[in-house]
Design an enzyme around this catalytic site. Structure first.
Site, PDB file in Angstrom:
ATOM      1  N   PRO A   1      41.730  42.924  38.355  1.00 30.12           N
ATOM      2  CA  PRO A   1      41.101  44.147  37.536  1.00 30.12           C
ATOM      3  C   PRO A   1      39.361  43.735  37.550  1.00 30.12           C
ATOM      4  O   PRO A   1      39.349  42.398  37.753  1.00 30.12           O
ATOM      5  CB  PRO A   1      41.882  43.422  36.291  1.00 30.12           C
ATOM      6  CG  PRO A   1      42.232  42.245  36.459  1.00 30.12           C
ATOM      7  CD  PRO A   1      42.572  42.263  37.902  1.00 30.12           C
TER       8      PRO A   1
ATOM      9  N   CYS B   1      38.840  36.895  30.247  1.00 26.96           N
ATOM     10  CA  CYS B   1      37.159  37.214  30.098  1.00 26.96           C
ATOM     11  C   CYS B   1      36.088  36.404  29.658  1.00 26.96           C
ATOM     12  O   CYS B   1      36.818  36.014  27.995  1.00 26.96           O
ATOM     13  CB  CYS B   1      36.865  38.711  29.668  1.00 26.96           C
ATOM     14  SG  CYS B   1      35.343  39.440  29.818  1.00 26.96           S
TER      15      CYS B   1
ATOM     16  N   LYS C   1      46.677  37.169  32.418  1.00 27.82           N
ATOM     17  CA  LYS C   1      45.614  36.781  33.292  1.00 27.82           C
ATOM     18  C   LYS C   1      44.516  35.720  32.124  1.00 27.82           C
ATOM     19  O   LYS C   1      43.868  35.484  31.398  1.00 27.82           O
ATOM     20  CB  LYS C   1      44.560  38.210  34.004  1.00 27.82           C
ATOM     21  CG  LYS C   1      43.661  37.398  34.820  1.00 27.82           C
ATOM     22  CD  LYS C   1      43.351  38.386  35.870  1.00 27.82           C
ATOM     23  CE  LYS C   1      42.323  38.296  37.112  1.00 27.82           C
ATOM     24  NZ  LYS C   1      40.597  37.959  36.404  1.00 27.82           N
TER      25      LYS C   1
ATOM     26  N   ASP D   1      37.081  32.909  43.926  1.00 27.67           N
ATOM     27  CA  ASP D   1      36.742  32.253  45.319  1.00 27.67           C
ATOM     28  C   ASP D   1      37.771  33.034  46.488  1.00 27.67           C
ATOM     29  O   ASP D   1      37.559  32.150  47.739  1.00 27.67           O
ATOM     30  CB  ASP D   1      36.748  31.016  45.902  1.00 27.67           C
ATOM     31  CG  ASP D   1      35.399  30.574  44.669  1.00 27.67           C
ATOM     32  OD1 ASP D   1      35.177  31.736  44.055  1.00 27.67           O
ATOM     33  OD2 ASP D   1      35.495  29.153  44.190  1.00 27.67           O
TER      34      ASP D   1
HETATM   35  C1  LIG Z   1      32.349  42.396  37.468  1.00 27.61           C
HETATM   36  C2  LIG Z   1      33.553  41.483  37.533  1.00 27.61           C
HETATM   37  C3  LIG Z   1      34.213  42.639  36.695  1.00 27.61           C
HETATM   38  C4  LIG Z   1      35.683  41.758  36.118  1.00 27.61           C
HETATM   39  N1  LIG Z   1      36.146  42.304  35.358  1.00 27.61           N
HETATM   40  C5  LIG Z   1      37.118  41.903  34.949  1.00 27.61           C
HETATM   41  C6  LIG Z   1      38.230  42.280  33.948  1.00 27.61           C
HETATM   42  O1  LIG Z   1      38.162  43.616  33.678  1.00 27.61           O
HETATM   43  N2  LIG Z   1      39.717  42.234  33.564  1.00 27.61           N
HETATM   44  C7  LIG Z   1      39.602  40.537  34.102  1.00 27.61           C
HETATM   45  O2  LIG Z   1      40.612  39.911  33.623  1.00 27.61           O
HETATM   46  N3  LIG Z   1      39.047  39.595  35.025  1.00 27.61           N
HETATM   47  C8  LIG Z   1      37.992  40.770  34.999  1.00 27.61           C
HETATM   48  N4  LIG Z   1      36.816  40.035  35.907  1.00 27.61           N
HETATM   49  C9  LIG Z   1      37.074  38.313  36.942  1.00 27.61           C
HETATM   50  C10 LIG Z   1      38.448  39.176  37.939  1.00 27.61           C
HETATM   51  O3  LIG Z   1      39.277  39.386  38.039  1.00 27.61           O
HETATM   52  C11 LIG Z   1      38.171  37.554  38.812  1.00 27.61           C
HETATM   53  O4  LIG Z   1      38.955  36.580  37.715  1.00 27.61           O
HETATM   54  C12 LIG Z   1      36.698  36.214  39.138  1.00 27.61           C
HETATM   55  O5  LIG Z   1      35.873  37.319  39.018  1.00 27.61           O
HETATM   56  C13 LIG Z   1      36.645  35.766  39.910  1.00 27.61           C
HETATM   57  O6  LIG Z   1      37.795  35.380  40.965  1.00 27.61           O
HETATM   58  P1  LIG Z   1      35.896  35.808  42.005  1.00 27.61           P
HETATM   59  O7  LIG Z   1      35.776  34.513  42.488  1.00 27.61           O
HETATM   60  O8  LIG Z   1      37.629  35.751  44.065  1.00 27.61           O
HETATM   61  O9  LIG Z   1      35.441  37.248  42.512  1.00 27.61           O
HETATM   62  C14 LIG Z   1      35.438  40.443  36.671  1.00 27.61           C
HETATM   63  C15 LIG Z   1      35.059  40.069  37.358  1.00 27.61           C
HETATM   64  C16 LIG Z   1      33.309  40.905  37.752  1.00 27.61           C
HETATM   65  C17 LIG Z   1      33.219  40.014  39.402  1.00 27.61           C
END
Ligand SMILES: Cc1cc2nc3c(=O)[nH]c(=O)nc-3n(C[C@H](O)[C@H](O)[C@H](O)COP(=O)(O)O)c2cc1C
Length: 353
Positions: free
Chosen positions: A40, A124, A163, A226
């Protein structure tokens, strides 16, 4: 970053990984024929974006943007962020809030909307959310978090998943106890983002904590944090022993990534990469779909998406500047068509950033 067409991971580990992850992912009674999920992302993973991701990953689980449960009380109509395509499967509606009763009521509504699972956001880090008791602040209120999972599970017939992050800050990494409580309360799957709340999106995700959670629980564990390439997804799955991996920021301007990971896990080889022109054509589709679905608001939202697509070639910086100012679908189309023409004619060319 260009994807390697061969991997540096040793073939034996890859074979073990593919054998281990060959059976479908079982989330309670829901069977998912893919071990990679689209996370998400608030402001990103609307129905339009998910359609694009599904072109390449038709079997993967995807999530709506997070929906505030208490706000639904005042809305008769389904808010746009909760809308799902009638045929899109598998799909999870993600909810956030801190009151078990609000969340249970919202979950009932999400089930009627057609969700296959309900996901509760307990990760979040944004102040606006945590100061009201939602998102990652629930890591500090494990009793409330447990009550939420129990209450929601008792009101819907679909699986409830969570999550979350590894803890509040470096001095308060509570994920092992928290994860156990979520499982004991009835969570059917847990996604762990390997960062603390204090880290936000900085530093690196700690995959070792995810490995420890996996060793501690019986329900499926999804590793997150990541994953910017197929290679990173494979390394993460090997390092954590997780049941599945979730792609997040790596999919911004790149709705191919989930499909590429899925393809590797199923076929044992890299999927041919889309060309720069393919990517810009995809950006064009994205723009037109946002316009058709959301009108003027869609164009404003498209600006950031367009700038994420426009990279990896000479002229990209100037193009991004112009795309970030588009007011109409025609302005965006003209800029993208111009860029495609310049790449075709050789006036612009690929660069490795
Ligand atoms: C712009 C943005 C919006 C996000 N919105 C949500 C969300 O609505 N719900 C959620 O559980 N995590 C949200 N996240 C967190 C991501 O789902 C994820 O857990 C986080 O980016 C770590 O993964 P990554 O390092 O691969 O980006 C958001 C992250 C970003 C950058």
């Amino acid at each position: 970053m260009p994807e390697p067409t061969t991997t540096t991971i040793d073939p034996h580990s890859l074979k073990q990984l593919r054998d281990r992850l060959a059976p479908p992912l079982q989330i309670g009674a829901v069977t998912v024929n893919s071990r990679v999920l689209q996370s998400p992302l608030s402001g990103v993973t609307d129905l339009v974006f998910r359609r694009l991701v599904r072109r390449h990953a038709p079997e993967s689980m995807m999530y709506t943007e997070m929906v505030q449960a208490s706000r639904l009380q005042y809305l008769k109509e389904t808010p746009i962020i909760m809308e799902i395509d009638p045929n899109e499967r598998p799909i999870s509606i993600q909810l956030f809030d801190c009151r078990p009763d609000f969340l249970a009521e919202a979950a009932e509504r999400a089930e009627v909307e057609g969700a296959d699972t309900i996901d509760i956001n307990m990760g979040c880090p944004v102040n606006k959310i945590t100061k009201n008791g939602g998102g990652s602040s629930l890591l500090r209120e494990p009793e409330v978090a447990a009550a939420i999972v129990k209450s929601v599970s008792s009101r819907v017939s679909i699986p409830v998943t969570v999550k979350t992050r590894i803890g509040w800050d470096a001095g308060e990494i509570t994920i092992l106890d928290f994860a156990r409580r979520m499982e004991d309360s009835g969570a059917a799957m847990l996604t762990v983002h390997g960062r603390t709340r204090a880290q936000g999106y900085n530093g690196s995700a700690n995959w070792d904590w995810i490995r420890q959670v996996k060793g501690h629980l019986a329900i499926p564990i999804v590793a997150n944090g990541d994953i910017f390439s197929v290679e990173a997804a494979l390394n993460c799955l090997i390092a954590t022993g997780a049941d599945a991996v979730m792609c997040s920021r790596g999919t911004l301007g790149n709705p191919y990534l989930v499909g590429e990971v899925d393809y590797f896990l199923k076929q044992g080889e890299f999927k041919p990469e889309p060309s720069l022109i393919d990517r810009l054509l995809c950006a064009r589709d994205h723009l037109e779909m946002l316009w058709a679905y959301k009108g003027k608001r869609g164009i404003h939202q498209a600006r950031k998406h367009m700038t994420w697509y426009a990279k990896g070639f000479t002229g990209a910086a100037e193009l991004r500047k112009q795309l970030s100012l588009i007011e109409t679908v025609e302005m965006g189309q003209a800029l993208l068509d111009g860029a495609i023409g310049k790449l075709n004619s050789g006036e612009w060319w690929a660069i490795v950033e």
